[in-house]
Design an enzyme around this catalytic site. Structure first.
Site, PDB file in Angstrom:
ATOM      1  N   SER A   1     134.160   2.041   7.259  1.00 45.63           N
ATOM      2  CA  SER A   1     134.181   1.155   6.417  1.00 45.63           C
ATOM      3  C   SER A   1     134.762   0.144   6.189  1.00 45.63           C
ATOM      4  O   SER A   1     135.545  -0.316   7.403  1.00 45.63           O
ATOM      5  CB  SER A   1     135.077   2.363   5.071  1.00 45.63           C
ATOM      6  OG  SER A   1     136.160   2.632   5.876  1.00 45.63           O
TER       7      SER A   1
ATOM      8  N   HIS B   1     163.429  30.702  10.759  1.00 42.09           N
ATOM      9  CA  HIS B   1     164.637  30.138   9.754  1.00 42.09           C
ATOM     10  C   HIS B   1     165.392  29.361  11.053  1.00 42.09           C
ATOM     11  O   HIS B   1     165.647  29.734  12.133  1.00 42.09           O
ATOM     12  CB  HIS B   1     165.472  31.398   9.377  1.00 42.09           C
ATOM     13  CG  HIS B   1     166.857  30.659   8.694  1.00 42.09           C
ATOM     14  ND1 HIS B   1     166.499  30.194   7.644  1.00 42.09           N
ATOM     15  CD2 HIS B   1     168.053  30.709   9.146  1.00 42.09           C
ATOM     16  CE1 HIS B   1     168.051  29.732   7.218  1.00 42.09           C
ATOM     17  NE2 HIS B   1     168.757  30.150   8.023  1.00 42.09           N
TER      18      HIS B   1
ATOM     19  N   GLY C   1     137.967   2.580  16.470  1.00 39.93           N
ATOM     20  CA  GLY C   1     137.776   2.463  14.914  1.00 39.93           C
ATOM     21  C   GLY C   1     138.905   1.837  14.328  1.00 39.93           C
ATOM     22  O   GLY C   1     139.969   1.379  14.886  1.00 39.93           O
TER      23      GLY C   1
ATOM     24  N   ILE D   1     147.062   3.333   0.794  1.00 40.55           N
ATOM     25  CA  ILE D   1     147.262   1.929   1.515  1.00 40.55           C
ATOM     26  C   ILE D   1     148.259   1.568   0.913  1.00 40.55           C
ATOM     27  O   ILE D   1     149.273   0.904   1.638  1.00 40.55           O
ATOM     28  CB  ILE D   1     146.145   1.752   2.176  1.00 40.55           C
ATOM     29  CG1 ILE D   1     145.125   2.612   2.771  1.00 40.55           C
ATOM     30  CG2 ILE D   1     146.396   0.320   2.767  1.00 40.55           C
ATOM     31  CD1 ILE D   1     143.712   1.855   3.289  1.00 40.55           C
TER      32      ILE D   1
ATOM     33  N   GLU E   1     148.801  -1.860 -10.476  1.00 35.83           N
ATOM     34  CA  GLU E   1     147.690  -0.594 -10.416  1.00 35.83           C
ATOM     35  C   GLU E   1     147.282  -0.551 -11.658  1.00 35.83           C
ATOM     36  O   GLU E   1     147.849  -0.676 -12.800  1.00 35.83           O
ATOM     37  CB  GLU E   1     148.626   0.543 -10.203  1.00 35.83           C
ATOM     38  CG  GLU E   1     147.631   1.991 -10.283  1.00 35.83           C
ATOM     39  CD  GLU E   1     146.320   2.156  -9.607  1.00 35.83           C
ATOM     40  OE1 GLU E   1     146.483   1.593  -8.440  1.00 35.83           O
ATOM     41  OE2 GLU E   1     145.192   2.213 -10.451  1.00 35.83           O
TER      42      GLU E   1
ATOM     43  N   ALA F   1     140.399  10.054   8.538  1.00 38.06           N
ATOM     44  CA  ALA F   1     139.999  10.084  10.125  1.00 38.06           C
ATOM     45  C   ALA F   1     139.544  11.391  10.363  1.00 38.06           C
ATOM     46  O   ALA F   1     138.506  11.896  11.145  1.00 38.06           O
ATOM     47  CB  ALA F   1     140.990   9.572  10.813  1.00 38.06           C
TER      48      ALA F   1
HETATM   49  C1  LIG Z   1     145.669   0.935   6.705  1.00 34.91           C
HETATM   50  C2  LIG Z   1     144.842   2.102   6.952  1.00 34.91           C
HETATM   51  C3  LIG Z   1     145.614   3.379   7.035  1.00 34.91           C
HETATM   52  C4  LIG Z   1     144.881   4.406   7.178  1.00 34.91           C
HETATM   53  N1  LIG Z   1     145.653   5.577   7.539  1.00 34.91           N
HETATM   54  C5  LIG Z   1     145.072   6.822   7.669  1.00 34.91           C
HETATM   55  C6  LIG Z   1     145.641   8.188   7.845  1.00 34.91           C
HETATM   56  O1  LIG Z   1     146.833   7.866   7.862  1.00 34.91           O
HETATM   57  N2  LIG Z   1     145.096   9.140   8.016  1.00 34.91           N
HETATM   58  C7  LIG Z   1     143.838   9.347   7.839  1.00 34.91           C
HETATM   59  O2  LIG Z   1     143.072  10.489   7.977  1.00 34.91           O
HETATM   60  N3  LIG Z   1     142.857   8.230   7.533  1.00 34.91           N
HETATM   61  C8  LIG Z   1     143.551   6.820   7.535  1.00 34.91           C
HETATM   62  N4  LIG Z   1     142.912   5.840   7.254  1.00 34.91           N
HETATM   63  C9  LIG Z   1     141.381   5.939   7.200  1.00 34.91           C
HETATM   64  C10 LIG Z   1     140.888   6.033   8.518  1.00 34.91           C
HETATM   65  O3  LIG Z   1     140.781   5.018   9.488  1.00 34.91           O
HETATM   66  C11 LIG Z   1     139.347   6.211   8.304  1.00 34.91           C
HETATM   67  O4  LIG Z   1     138.996   7.196   7.321  1.00 34.91           O
HETATM   68  C12 LIG Z   1     138.591   6.370   9.501  1.00 34.91           C
HETATM   69  O5  LIG Z   1     138.672   5.401  10.567  1.00 34.91           O
HETATM   70  C13 LIG Z   1     137.041   6.392   9.568  1.00 34.91           C
HETATM   71  O6  LIG Z   1     136.617   6.935  10.664  1.00 34.91           O
HETATM   72  P1  LIG Z   1     134.803   6.343  10.898  1.00 34.91           P
HETATM   73  O7  LIG Z   1     134.693   6.786  12.542  1.00 34.91           O
HETATM   74  O8  LIG Z   1     134.038   6.920   9.871  1.00 34.91           O
HETATM   75  O9  LIG Z   1     134.950   4.774  10.818  1.00 34.91           O
HETATM   76  P2  LIG Z   1     135.830   3.586  11.459  1.00 34.91           P
HETATM   77  O10 LIG Z   1     137.258   4.331  12.169  1.00 34.91           O
HETATM   78  O11 LIG Z   1     135.986   2.463  10.444  1.00 34.91           O
HETATM   79  O12 LIG Z   1     135.061   3.409  12.817  1.00 34.91           O
HETATM   80  C14 LIG Z   1     133.790   2.502  12.489  1.00 34.91           C
HETATM   81  C15 LIG Z   1     133.570   1.772  13.973  1.00 34.91           C
HETATM   82  O13 LIG Z   1     132.185   1.290  13.664  1.00 34.91           O
HETATM   83  C16 LIG Z   1     132.346   0.016  14.277  1.00 34.91           C
HETATM   84  N5  LIG Z   1     130.929  -0.864  13.916  1.00 34.91           N
HETATM   85  C17 LIG Z   1     130.431  -0.858  12.578  1.00 34.91           C
HETATM   86  N6  LIG Z   1     129.508  -1.230  12.439  1.00 34.91           N
HETATM   87  C18 LIG Z   1     128.958  -1.554  13.808  1.00 34.91           C
HETATM   88  C19 LIG Z   1     127.745  -1.668  14.541  1.00 34.91           C
HETATM   89  N7  LIG Z   1     126.711  -2.195  13.670  1.00 34.91           N
HETATM   90  N8  LIG Z   1     127.687  -2.014  15.497  1.00 34.91           N
HETATM   91  C20 LIG Z   1     128.557  -1.471  16.579  1.00 34.91           C
HETATM   92  N9  LIG Z   1     129.824  -1.284  16.253  1.00 34.91           N
HETATM   93  C21 LIG Z   1     130.049  -1.100  14.696  1.00 34.91           C
HETATM   94  C22 LIG Z   1     133.542  -0.604  13.670  1.00 34.91           C
HETATM   95  O14 LIG Z   1     133.967  -1.793  14.670  1.00 34.91           O
HETATM   96  C23 LIG Z   1     134.360   0.639  13.789  1.00 34.91           C
HETATM   97  O15 LIG Z   1     135.052   0.470  15.233  1.00 34.91           O
HETATM   98  C24 LIG Z   1     143.469   4.461   7.137  1.00 34.91           C
HETATM   99  C25 LIG Z   1     142.918   3.315   6.811  1.00 34.91           C
HETATM  100  C26 LIG Z   1     143.531   2.141   6.969  1.00 34.91           C
HETATM  101  C27 LIG Z   1     142.662   0.731   6.541  1.00 34.91           C
END
Ligand SMILES: Cc1cc2nc3c(=O)[nH]c(=O)nc-3n(C[C@H](O)[C@H](O)[C@H](O)COP(=O)(O)OP(=O)(O)OC[C@H]3O[C@@H](n4cnc5c(N)ncnc54)[C@H](O)[C@@H]3O)c2cc1C
Length: 463
Positions: free
Chosen positions: A147, A442, A42, A186, A205, A318
């Site tokens: 998202s 410590h 993801g 971000i 901002e 995540a």
């Molecule tokens: C630059 C950046 C840095 C980040 N750093 C952090 C961090 O340090 N720590 C943290 O906790 N979070 C971080 N995040 C946020 C984190 O990445 C998300 O909160 C997390 O990935 C959400 O997980 P999810 O499984 O809900 O969705 P996602 O990880 O977005 O996974 C969703 C998946 O669904 C797939 N998908 C979507 N629609 C379809 C469909 N119709 N059919 C098949 N596949 C589909 C997508 O391709 C994707 O692979 C960061 C995000 C960004 C952009």
């Protein structure tokens, strides 16, 4: 079971989806996961947490080698940036981890469908791949589609010079002047990466503060430290337009002069991803911001359809998505498990790091809750001295009546690791006295947490 028939089909292979798939398979279900990207993992593994942290780590090493090692008597002549190698290492980290998810799927006998998943009806998912369309039947469907970056009216993204975090993780040259729209985590993380690598960075901002949602005192102090590192902030700037003009970009905003720069990173938040999911054919009404409404068991109002992660409300993190993935599977199979949202921490991986769990002072004031506050500055911590990282402080907020810990906020070295102890304390309903009476090794930074807990009762030893 027949081909293309499963107990559970998870749409989305991010940290929410893949973790839910594994836990459900461990509990005995025949599970499939539909993911449209070739690599599993993801946003988090491919274009989010992992590549950003790899770049933060490498850029920090570069910065330290140039600016700080000399202070410790380590002289390195001619420190040079090899950006291509830095980007390659980031890609290697990503590939190792995404392939690891493939292996976990094999180990847990999870069927992988590569393509775009669309819900045709409860129990029916179509996978649209490049060359074929596959129909899949299932008892349960879990939507974990995550998202996508949000944008603002007037911003003309060209997917290169004006782009999102995805582009900013892969610039092949250090920008001369990078404008970041949005002072959230971000924006400040990726702004820090390119600042350390030599760019002039201006963060615009809209609000009168950065890192909205974090404790205001911590965010204000963090801004000062980031400014010392050369990041420029313009607060109260409402961006009205950004476009490429010839060989530069132009960013216009109310409350700030127009800026000419060579790259723009749009980091104004993320929106739930429900595009072409087939939800419109179901009797399912989305929240006004597009999130899928679910109950405590992650069930939507349509039988057999569930949702977790960034596509539902709550912090877009995540580990929150993973936690929901596990709780969903356990609820489905055992009827138990829940997510304790009070104990979900958040970390900003700047230097120093910022970490937070539980309630902020602002939230406690708003709720009219009486609390006591204990603070330990890192300069009073021996380990921080040995690391040469004495900026920042740890703040513990505890209920005035029960002493139960309500919130912990840290700005300082390794805050992201320290916060897990605070999250465990909140999970167990610990008091500040519990932390204060726990013997901490410590010299460690964790002693600062104990000292802050002692400060809640006004009986510090090292302050
Ligand atoms: C630059 C950046 C840095 C980040 N750093 C952090 C961090 O340090 N720590 C943290 O906790 N979070 C971080 N995040 C946020 C984190 O990445 C998300 O909160 C997390 O990935 C959400 O997980 P999810 O499984 O809900 O969705 P996602 O990880 O977005 O996974 C969703 C998946 O669904 C797939 N998908 C979507 N629609 C379809 C469909 N119709 N059919 C098949 N596949 C589909 C997508 O391709 C994707 O692979 C960061 C995000 C960004 C952009």
């Amino acid at each position: 079971m027949e081909k293309n028939q499963h107990d559970l089909v998870v749409i989305g292979g991010g940290p929410g989806g893949y973790v839910a798939a594994i836990r459900a398979a461990q509990l005995g279900l025949n599970v499939a996961c539909v993911e449209k990207e070739t690599a599993l993992g993801g946003t988090c593994l491919r274009i989010g947490c992992i590549p950003s942290k790899a770049m933060l780590e490498s850029s920090e090493h570069f910065w330290r080698a140039r600016e700080e090692f000399g202070r410790e008597g380590i002289r390195i002549a001619n420190v040079e940036l090899d950006l291509a190698t830095m980007l390659k290492r980031k890609e290697q980290v990503v590939t190792t981890l995404t392939r690891g998810v493939d292996l976990l799927f094999k180990k847990n006998k999870i069927t992988r469908y590569l393509g775009h998943g669309r819900i045709e009806a409860p129990g029916q998912v179509t996978v649209l791949a490049e060359k074929e369309t596959v129909s899949v039947s299932t008892k349960h469907i879990l939507v974990a589609t995550g998202s996508k970056p949000a944008t603002l009216p007037g911003i003309q993204m060209d997917g290169d010079r004006i782009g999102t975090s995805t582009e900013a993780l892969a610039y092949t040259e250090v920008p001369k002047h990078l404008v970041v729209i949005g002072g959230g985590y971000i924006g400040v993380e990726l702004g820090s990466v390119w600042r350390r690598l030599g760019a002039k960075v201006t963060i615009l901002e809209y609000l009168d503060r950065i890192l909205f949602g974090l404790d205001a005192e911590i965010a204000a102090e963090a801004k000062k430290l980031l400014e010392k590192q050369g990041l420029e902030f313009r607060l109260g700037a409402r961006v009205t337009g950004a476009r490429v003009e010839g060989d530069h970009c132009k960013v216009e905003s109310e409350g700030s002069e127009p800026i000419q720069c060579d790259r723009v990173l749009v980091a104004v938040g993320r929106a739930p991803n429900t595009e072409k999911l087939g939800l419109e054919s179901l009797p399912l009404e989305l929240h006004k911001k597009g999130f899928i409404p679910v109950n405590q068991k992650f069930a939507t109002n349509v039988d057999g359809i569930y949702a977790i992660g960034d596509v539902i409300t709550g912090p877009m993190l995540a580990h929150k998505a993973e936690e929901e993935g596990i709780a969903f599977a356990e609820q489905l199979l055992t009827g138990f498990d829940h997510v304790n949202y009070d104990a979900i921490a958040a970390v900003v991986y700047t230097q120093p790091e910022i970490a937070s769990v539980g309630q902020t002072e602002e939230q406690l004031h708003e709720a009219g809750k009486e609390y006591r506050k204990g603070v330990c500055p890192f300069r009073a911590n021996a380990r921080a001295r040995t690391l040469g990282q004495v900026e920042g402080f740890i703040k513990i907020l505890a209920d005035s009546n029960t002493d139960r810990i309500l919130g912990v906020h840290i700005l300082g070295a390794h805050a992201g690791d320290l916060i897990n102890e605070a999250a465990a304390a909140i999970s167990f309903g610990a008091s500040s006295e519990d932390l204060a009476r726990t013997c901490h090794v410590h010299p460690t930074l964790g002693e600062g947490l104990r000292e802050a807990a002692l400060a809640v009762a006004g009986r510090t030893i090292n302050l």
